[in-house]
Design a protein around this motif. Structure first.
Motif, PDB file in Angstrom:
ATOM      1  N   ARG B 234       0.854  -1.404  -0.179  1.00 20.90           N
ATOM      2  CA  ARG B 234      -0.134   0.096  -0.276  1.00 20.90           C
ATOM      3  C   ARG B 234       0.428   1.616  -0.192  1.00 20.90           C
ATOM      4  O   ARG B 234       0.707   2.029  -1.402  1.00 20.90           O
ATOM      5  CB  ARG B 234      -1.304  -0.114   1.470  1.00 20.90           C
ATOM      6  CG  ARG B 234      -1.936  -0.725   0.911  1.00 20.90           C
ATOM      7  CD  ARG B 234      -2.893  -1.229   2.392  1.00 20.90           C
ATOM      8  NE  ARG B 234      -3.694  -0.073   1.859  1.00 20.90           N
ATOM      9  CZ  ARG B 234      -3.997   1.388   3.057  1.00 20.90           C
ATOM     10  NH1 ARG B 234      -3.064   1.247   3.774  1.00 20.90           N
ATOM     11  NH2 ARG B 234      -5.303   1.996   2.782  1.00 20.90           N
ATOM     12  N   SER B 235       1.967   1.048   0.276  1.00 24.75           N
ATOM     13  CA  SER B 235       2.583   2.654   0.476  1.00 24.75           C
ATOM     14  C   SER B 235       3.336   2.554  -0.555  1.00 24.75           C
ATOM     15  O   SER B 235       3.259   3.670  -1.008  1.00 24.75           O
ATOM     16  CB  SER B 235       3.566   2.264   1.675  1.00 24.75           C
ATOM     17  OG  SER B 235       3.307   2.359   3.333  1.00 24.75           O
ATOM     18  N   ASN B 237       2.538   1.432  -3.975  1.00 25.78           N
ATOM     19  CA  ASN B 237       1.708   2.431  -4.378  1.00 25.78           C
ATOM     20  C   ASN B 237       1.019   3.695  -4.161  1.00 25.78           C
ATOM     21  O   ASN B 237       1.220   4.595  -5.145  1.00 25.78           O
ATOM     22  CB  ASN B 237      -0.548   1.999  -4.023  1.00 25.78           C
ATOM     23  CG  ASN B 237      -0.467   0.444  -4.707  1.00 25.78           C
ATOM     24  OD1 ASN B 237       0.320   0.033  -5.403  1.00 25.78           O
ATOM     25  ND2 ASN B 237      -1.479   0.099  -3.958  1.00 25.78           N
ATOM     26  N   ALA B 238       1.267   4.407  -2.655  1.00 27.03           N
ATOM     27  CA  ALA B 238       1.511   5.821  -2.370  1.00 27.03           C
ATOM     28  C   ALA B 238       2.249   6.584  -2.563  1.00 27.03           C
ATOM     29  O   ALA B 238       2.545   7.700  -3.560  1.00 27.03           O
ATOM     30  CB  ALA B 238       1.215   5.950  -0.625  1.00 27.03           C
ATOM     31  N   ALA B 240       4.113   5.848  -5.365  1.00 22.16           N
ATOM     32  CA  ALA B 240       3.153   6.256  -7.342  1.00 22.16           C
ATOM     33  C   ALA B 240       3.451   7.407  -7.648  1.00 22.16           C
ATOM     34  O   ALA B 240       3.643   8.057  -8.832  1.00 22.16           O
ATOM     35  CB  ALA B 240       2.573   5.647  -7.539  1.00 22.16           C
ATOM     36  N   LEU B 241       3.040   8.456  -6.705  1.00 19.06           N
ATOM     37  CA  LEU B 241       2.654   9.895  -6.760  1.00 19.06           C
ATOM     38  C   LEU B 241       3.291  10.801  -6.282  1.00 19.06           C
ATOM     39  O   LEU B 241       3.130  11.615  -6.760  1.00 19.06           O
ATOM     40  CB  LEU B 241       1.008  10.152  -5.461  1.00 19.06           C
ATOM     41  CG  LEU B 241      -0.289   9.794  -5.556  1.00 19.06           C
ATOM     42  CD1 LEU B 241      -1.189  10.220  -4.486  1.00 19.06           C
ATOM     43  CD2 LEU B 241      -0.670  10.166  -6.704  1.00 19.06           C
ATOM     44  N   ILE B 249      -0.278  11.942   2.405  1.00 15.84           N
ATOM     45  CA  ILE B 249      -1.537  11.134   1.989  1.00 15.84           C
ATOM     46  C   ILE B 249      -1.476   9.825   3.349  1.00 15.84           C
ATOM     47  O   ILE B 249      -2.311   8.525   3.984  1.00 15.84           O
ATOM     48  CB  ILE B 249      -2.050  10.248   1.041  1.00 15.84           C
ATOM     49  CG1 ILE B 249      -0.794   8.865   0.674  1.00 15.84           C
ATOM     50  CG2 ILE B 249      -2.617  11.283   0.426  1.00 15.84           C
ATOM     51  CD1 ILE B 249      -1.630   8.446  -0.545  1.00 15.84           C
ATOM     52  N   VAL B 251       1.880   8.374   4.705  1.00 15.65           N
ATOM     53  CA  VAL B 251       2.705   7.710   4.250  1.00 15.65           C
ATOM     54  C   VAL B 251       4.242   7.772   5.232  1.00 15.65           C
ATOM     55  O   VAL B 251       4.750   9.032   5.164  1.00 15.65           O
ATOM     56  CB  VAL B 251       3.340   6.619   3.509  1.00 15.65           C
ATOM     57  CG1 VAL B 251       4.459   5.563   2.996  1.00 15.65           C
ATOM     58  CG2 VAL B 251       1.977   6.192   2.575  1.00 15.65           C
TER      59      VAL B 251
END
Lengths: 268, 355
Positions: B234-235, B237-238, B240-241, B249, B251
């Protein structure tokens, strides 16, 4: 309340901010305006806790920002940058769902929130598309949806969104769309703080205005009161003429052509 | 929305199950092949017996011995290493937001290789003082320590005030790899024929040395680091921004960076120490998963574990069969399979503008 108290920020031996104090009220739209290099983006980074101030303190809802963990912080404040590139081929709804990262809500709840904010931002129709293939305006609306998904939950404490010139590369319709939305979400006990490039938009949408120049607040107060020719000219060092919309009475400015203006005298 | 998301979850499950089943089939097939060919049925029976799930005999005793003392430890090591290399490649690509990153970039492989070549060429006198089994177990330990030391050095040099600068980190990795190239070259210059041969084979990768003893030492590290990396889906994925956005968000970006690098170094360092340099798995497998299925790391990471293991098991089958009874170095096979496959993927992605 989101509060910056006497923020001074130095980097590489140079002070970018000199004792800046600022308050963002929940349920209201606060805009920051100022010339390039005034320290607006640095102030936003300090407010977001991305940069630690050299002096001064930032607090959210009465609690010092350094006492928040990254996750707790994510539950009270979200940040929308000027533009966001996404590495790898994530879809629109995957990007929006990233906003739920810091929440520990159920998948069903997350889905309901994402659906609500995608509807609001008009991004639901292309939720299966890859983010990378979208136009600039669509991308920014998706990012706004992500930011809203982060602070959408109705909580007892107010939440805040920080926008860094969110419309700088968008066409006029997209600009209005983003600002109208930001304005509308204030009703959810959300405080909005935006760095706004266009002065007329700043006064059109903001409740409170802060003028920033050389790391100092040159004027601040209710938008209608501080949006004066004098404040604008002193902050931006540019001659302007102030008018009022004959129908609504809203103030607006047009830069004056001034032969003495040193920024215009490029061609000699 | 519900339908769309659950469809995606379903697809992810199907992909994982599919890869798992393929891995199982490939494993059984691989176990049947060798100097003595063992029927697949016997392999399954012996495996079930070993796991205590099946009673009864009626299986050739020699087959059972060949499997349990030679082929099973080898395939177990192959699966663990393939999985570890696959997931570390996927995690590092996500962390650095760069699809071209592979584990060697953070200095692990270079560090391991330098340490090993130094031991092989200059460590000769040690064999006089140390018991043979101690001297033998030195190679993996030295490789692991070298890899970890190099990674720490890269991380240290690229961090300032607790923040890691990714551009500096990648460039430091490049510099350190060049330095290890020089160290290896220098050692080779002083090496004799025998040492040269030992080192060359080590750099090409070799799964043949698997024993239960080595496996007992390495398995906890490989399973632990592989498992730990899965928790960062999940981290990643974040991330990627972008790093700032990931922090916004929620992390803890610095912690994520350090732990992902550490666990990847552990996974790759242990793999290199056991089997030498096996390239391409960490680069190709995550790409294959992303381009064929989807980019959510909650799928990409576990699928890279299975995919990496599957690719290495298949490569090992090829390595053991094409020049039987001799054996090709595994690194040669993974590169021969991996490189054309990777180019095909790239061409396909270029056509669809996915890169």
């Amino acid at each position: 309340m989101y509060e910056a108290h006497q923020i001074t920020f130095r980097t590489l031996g140079r002070a970018i901010l000199h004792g800046v104090s600022l308050q963002v009220m929940p349920g209201a739209f606060t805009a920051i305006v100022g010339p390039n290099g005034a320290g607006k983006s640095t102030l936003l980074k300090v407010l977001a806790n991305e940069q630690r101030p050299s002096e001064g303190a930032v607090s959210i809802n009465g609690q010092d920002i350094s006492s928040y963990t990254p996750r707790e912080l994510a539950q009270v404040r979200a940040v929308l940058p000027q533009a966001t590139t996404v590495q790898f081929a994530f879809t629109v709804e995957q990007v929006v769902a990233l906003g739920r990262h810091g929440r520990r809500s159920s998948p069903a709840e997350d889905r309901a929130v994402c659906e609500a904010v995608m509807t609001l931002t008009g991004t639901l129709a292309f939720r299966e598309r890859q983010y990378q293939t979208l136009s600039g305006g669509e991308k920014q609306r998706v990012q706004l949806a992500r930011v809203l998904a982060q602070v959408w939950d109705e909580t007892v404490y107010p939440r805040y969104i920080l926008l860094d010139e969110p419309t700088s590369s968008l066409d006029i319709a997209q600009q209005q769309y983003i600002f109208n939305l930001a304005r509308a979400v204030c009703a959810r006990n959300i405080g909005v703080m935006a760095i706004v490039h266009d002065l007329n938009q700043a006064v059109q949408y903001a409740d409170t205005l802060y003028f920033l120049r050389d790391g100092l607040v040159t004027a601040h107060g209710p938008a209608g009161q501080v949006f004066t020719q004098r404040n604008i000219e002193e902050t931006f060092r540019c001659r302007v003429n102030l008018y009022r919309d004959p129908v609504t009475g809203h103030p607006y400015i047009i830069p004056a052509s001034d032969p003495a203006n040193r920024f215009v005298a490029v061609g000699k | 929305m519900n339908v769309a998301l659950s469809l995606r979850d379903l697809r992810a499950t199907v992909v994982l199950v599919g890869l798992g089943v393929s891995l199982l089939v490939a494993t059984i097939f691989s176990l049947t092949i060798g100097a003595v060919s063992i029927p697949a049925g016997d392999v399954v029976v012996i495996l079930l017996q070993k796991l205590g799930l099946f009673q009864g005999t009626a299986v050739d005793e020699m087959h059972a011995v060949v499997l349990s003392s030679i082929r099973i430890p080898r395939i177990a090591m192959t699966i663990l290493i393939g999985g570890a290399l696959g997931v570390s490649g996927a995690a590092l690509q996500g962390l650095f937001r760069n699809p071209l990153v592979e584990p060697s970039l953070i200095g692990v492989s270079g560090g391991s290789a330098s340490a090993v070549v130094i031991l092989i060429v200059f460590g000769g006198p040690l064999s006089v003082y140390l018991a043979p089994w101690v001297y033998d177990s030195l190679l993996p330990i030295v490789a692991f320590a070298g890899g970890l030391a190099a990674t720490f050095l890269v991380l240290r040099l690229s961090s300032e005030l607790g923040r890691t600068n990714v551009a500096v980190l990648i460039l430091t990795g490049v510099a350190l790899n060049a330095l290890s190239g020089a160290i290896i070259g220098l050692a080779i210059f002083y090496a004799d024929e025998n040492q040269l041969r030992t080192f060359t084979f080590w750099t090409l990768g070799d799964l043949g040395g698997a024993t239960w003893q080595k496996l007992g030492f390495a398995a906890p590290f490989l399973i632990g680091s592989t498992g730990a990396l899965l928790f960062f889906a999940r981290s990643l994925n974040a991330l990627a921004l972008g790093e700032a956005e990931a922090y916004h968000i929620g992390v803890d970006v610095e912690r994520t960076k350090k732990l992902v690098i550490l666990f990847s170094a552990l996974a790759v360092g242990v793999s290199v120490s056991l089997a030498g340099m096996i390239g391409f798995i960490g680069l190709v497998v995550p790409h294959f998963i992303r381009l064929s299925f989807q980019v959510d790391n909650r799928l990409v990471l576990p699928a890279s574990v299975f995919g990496g293991a599957l690719l290495l098991v298949l490569a090992d089958v090829v390595a053991r069969t094409v020049v039987a009874p001799s054996e090709l170095p595994i690194g040669v096979v993974t590169a021969f399979i991996g490189a054309p496959f990777f180019i095909a993927l790239l061409l396909n992605a270029k056509k669809k503008h996915e890169l």
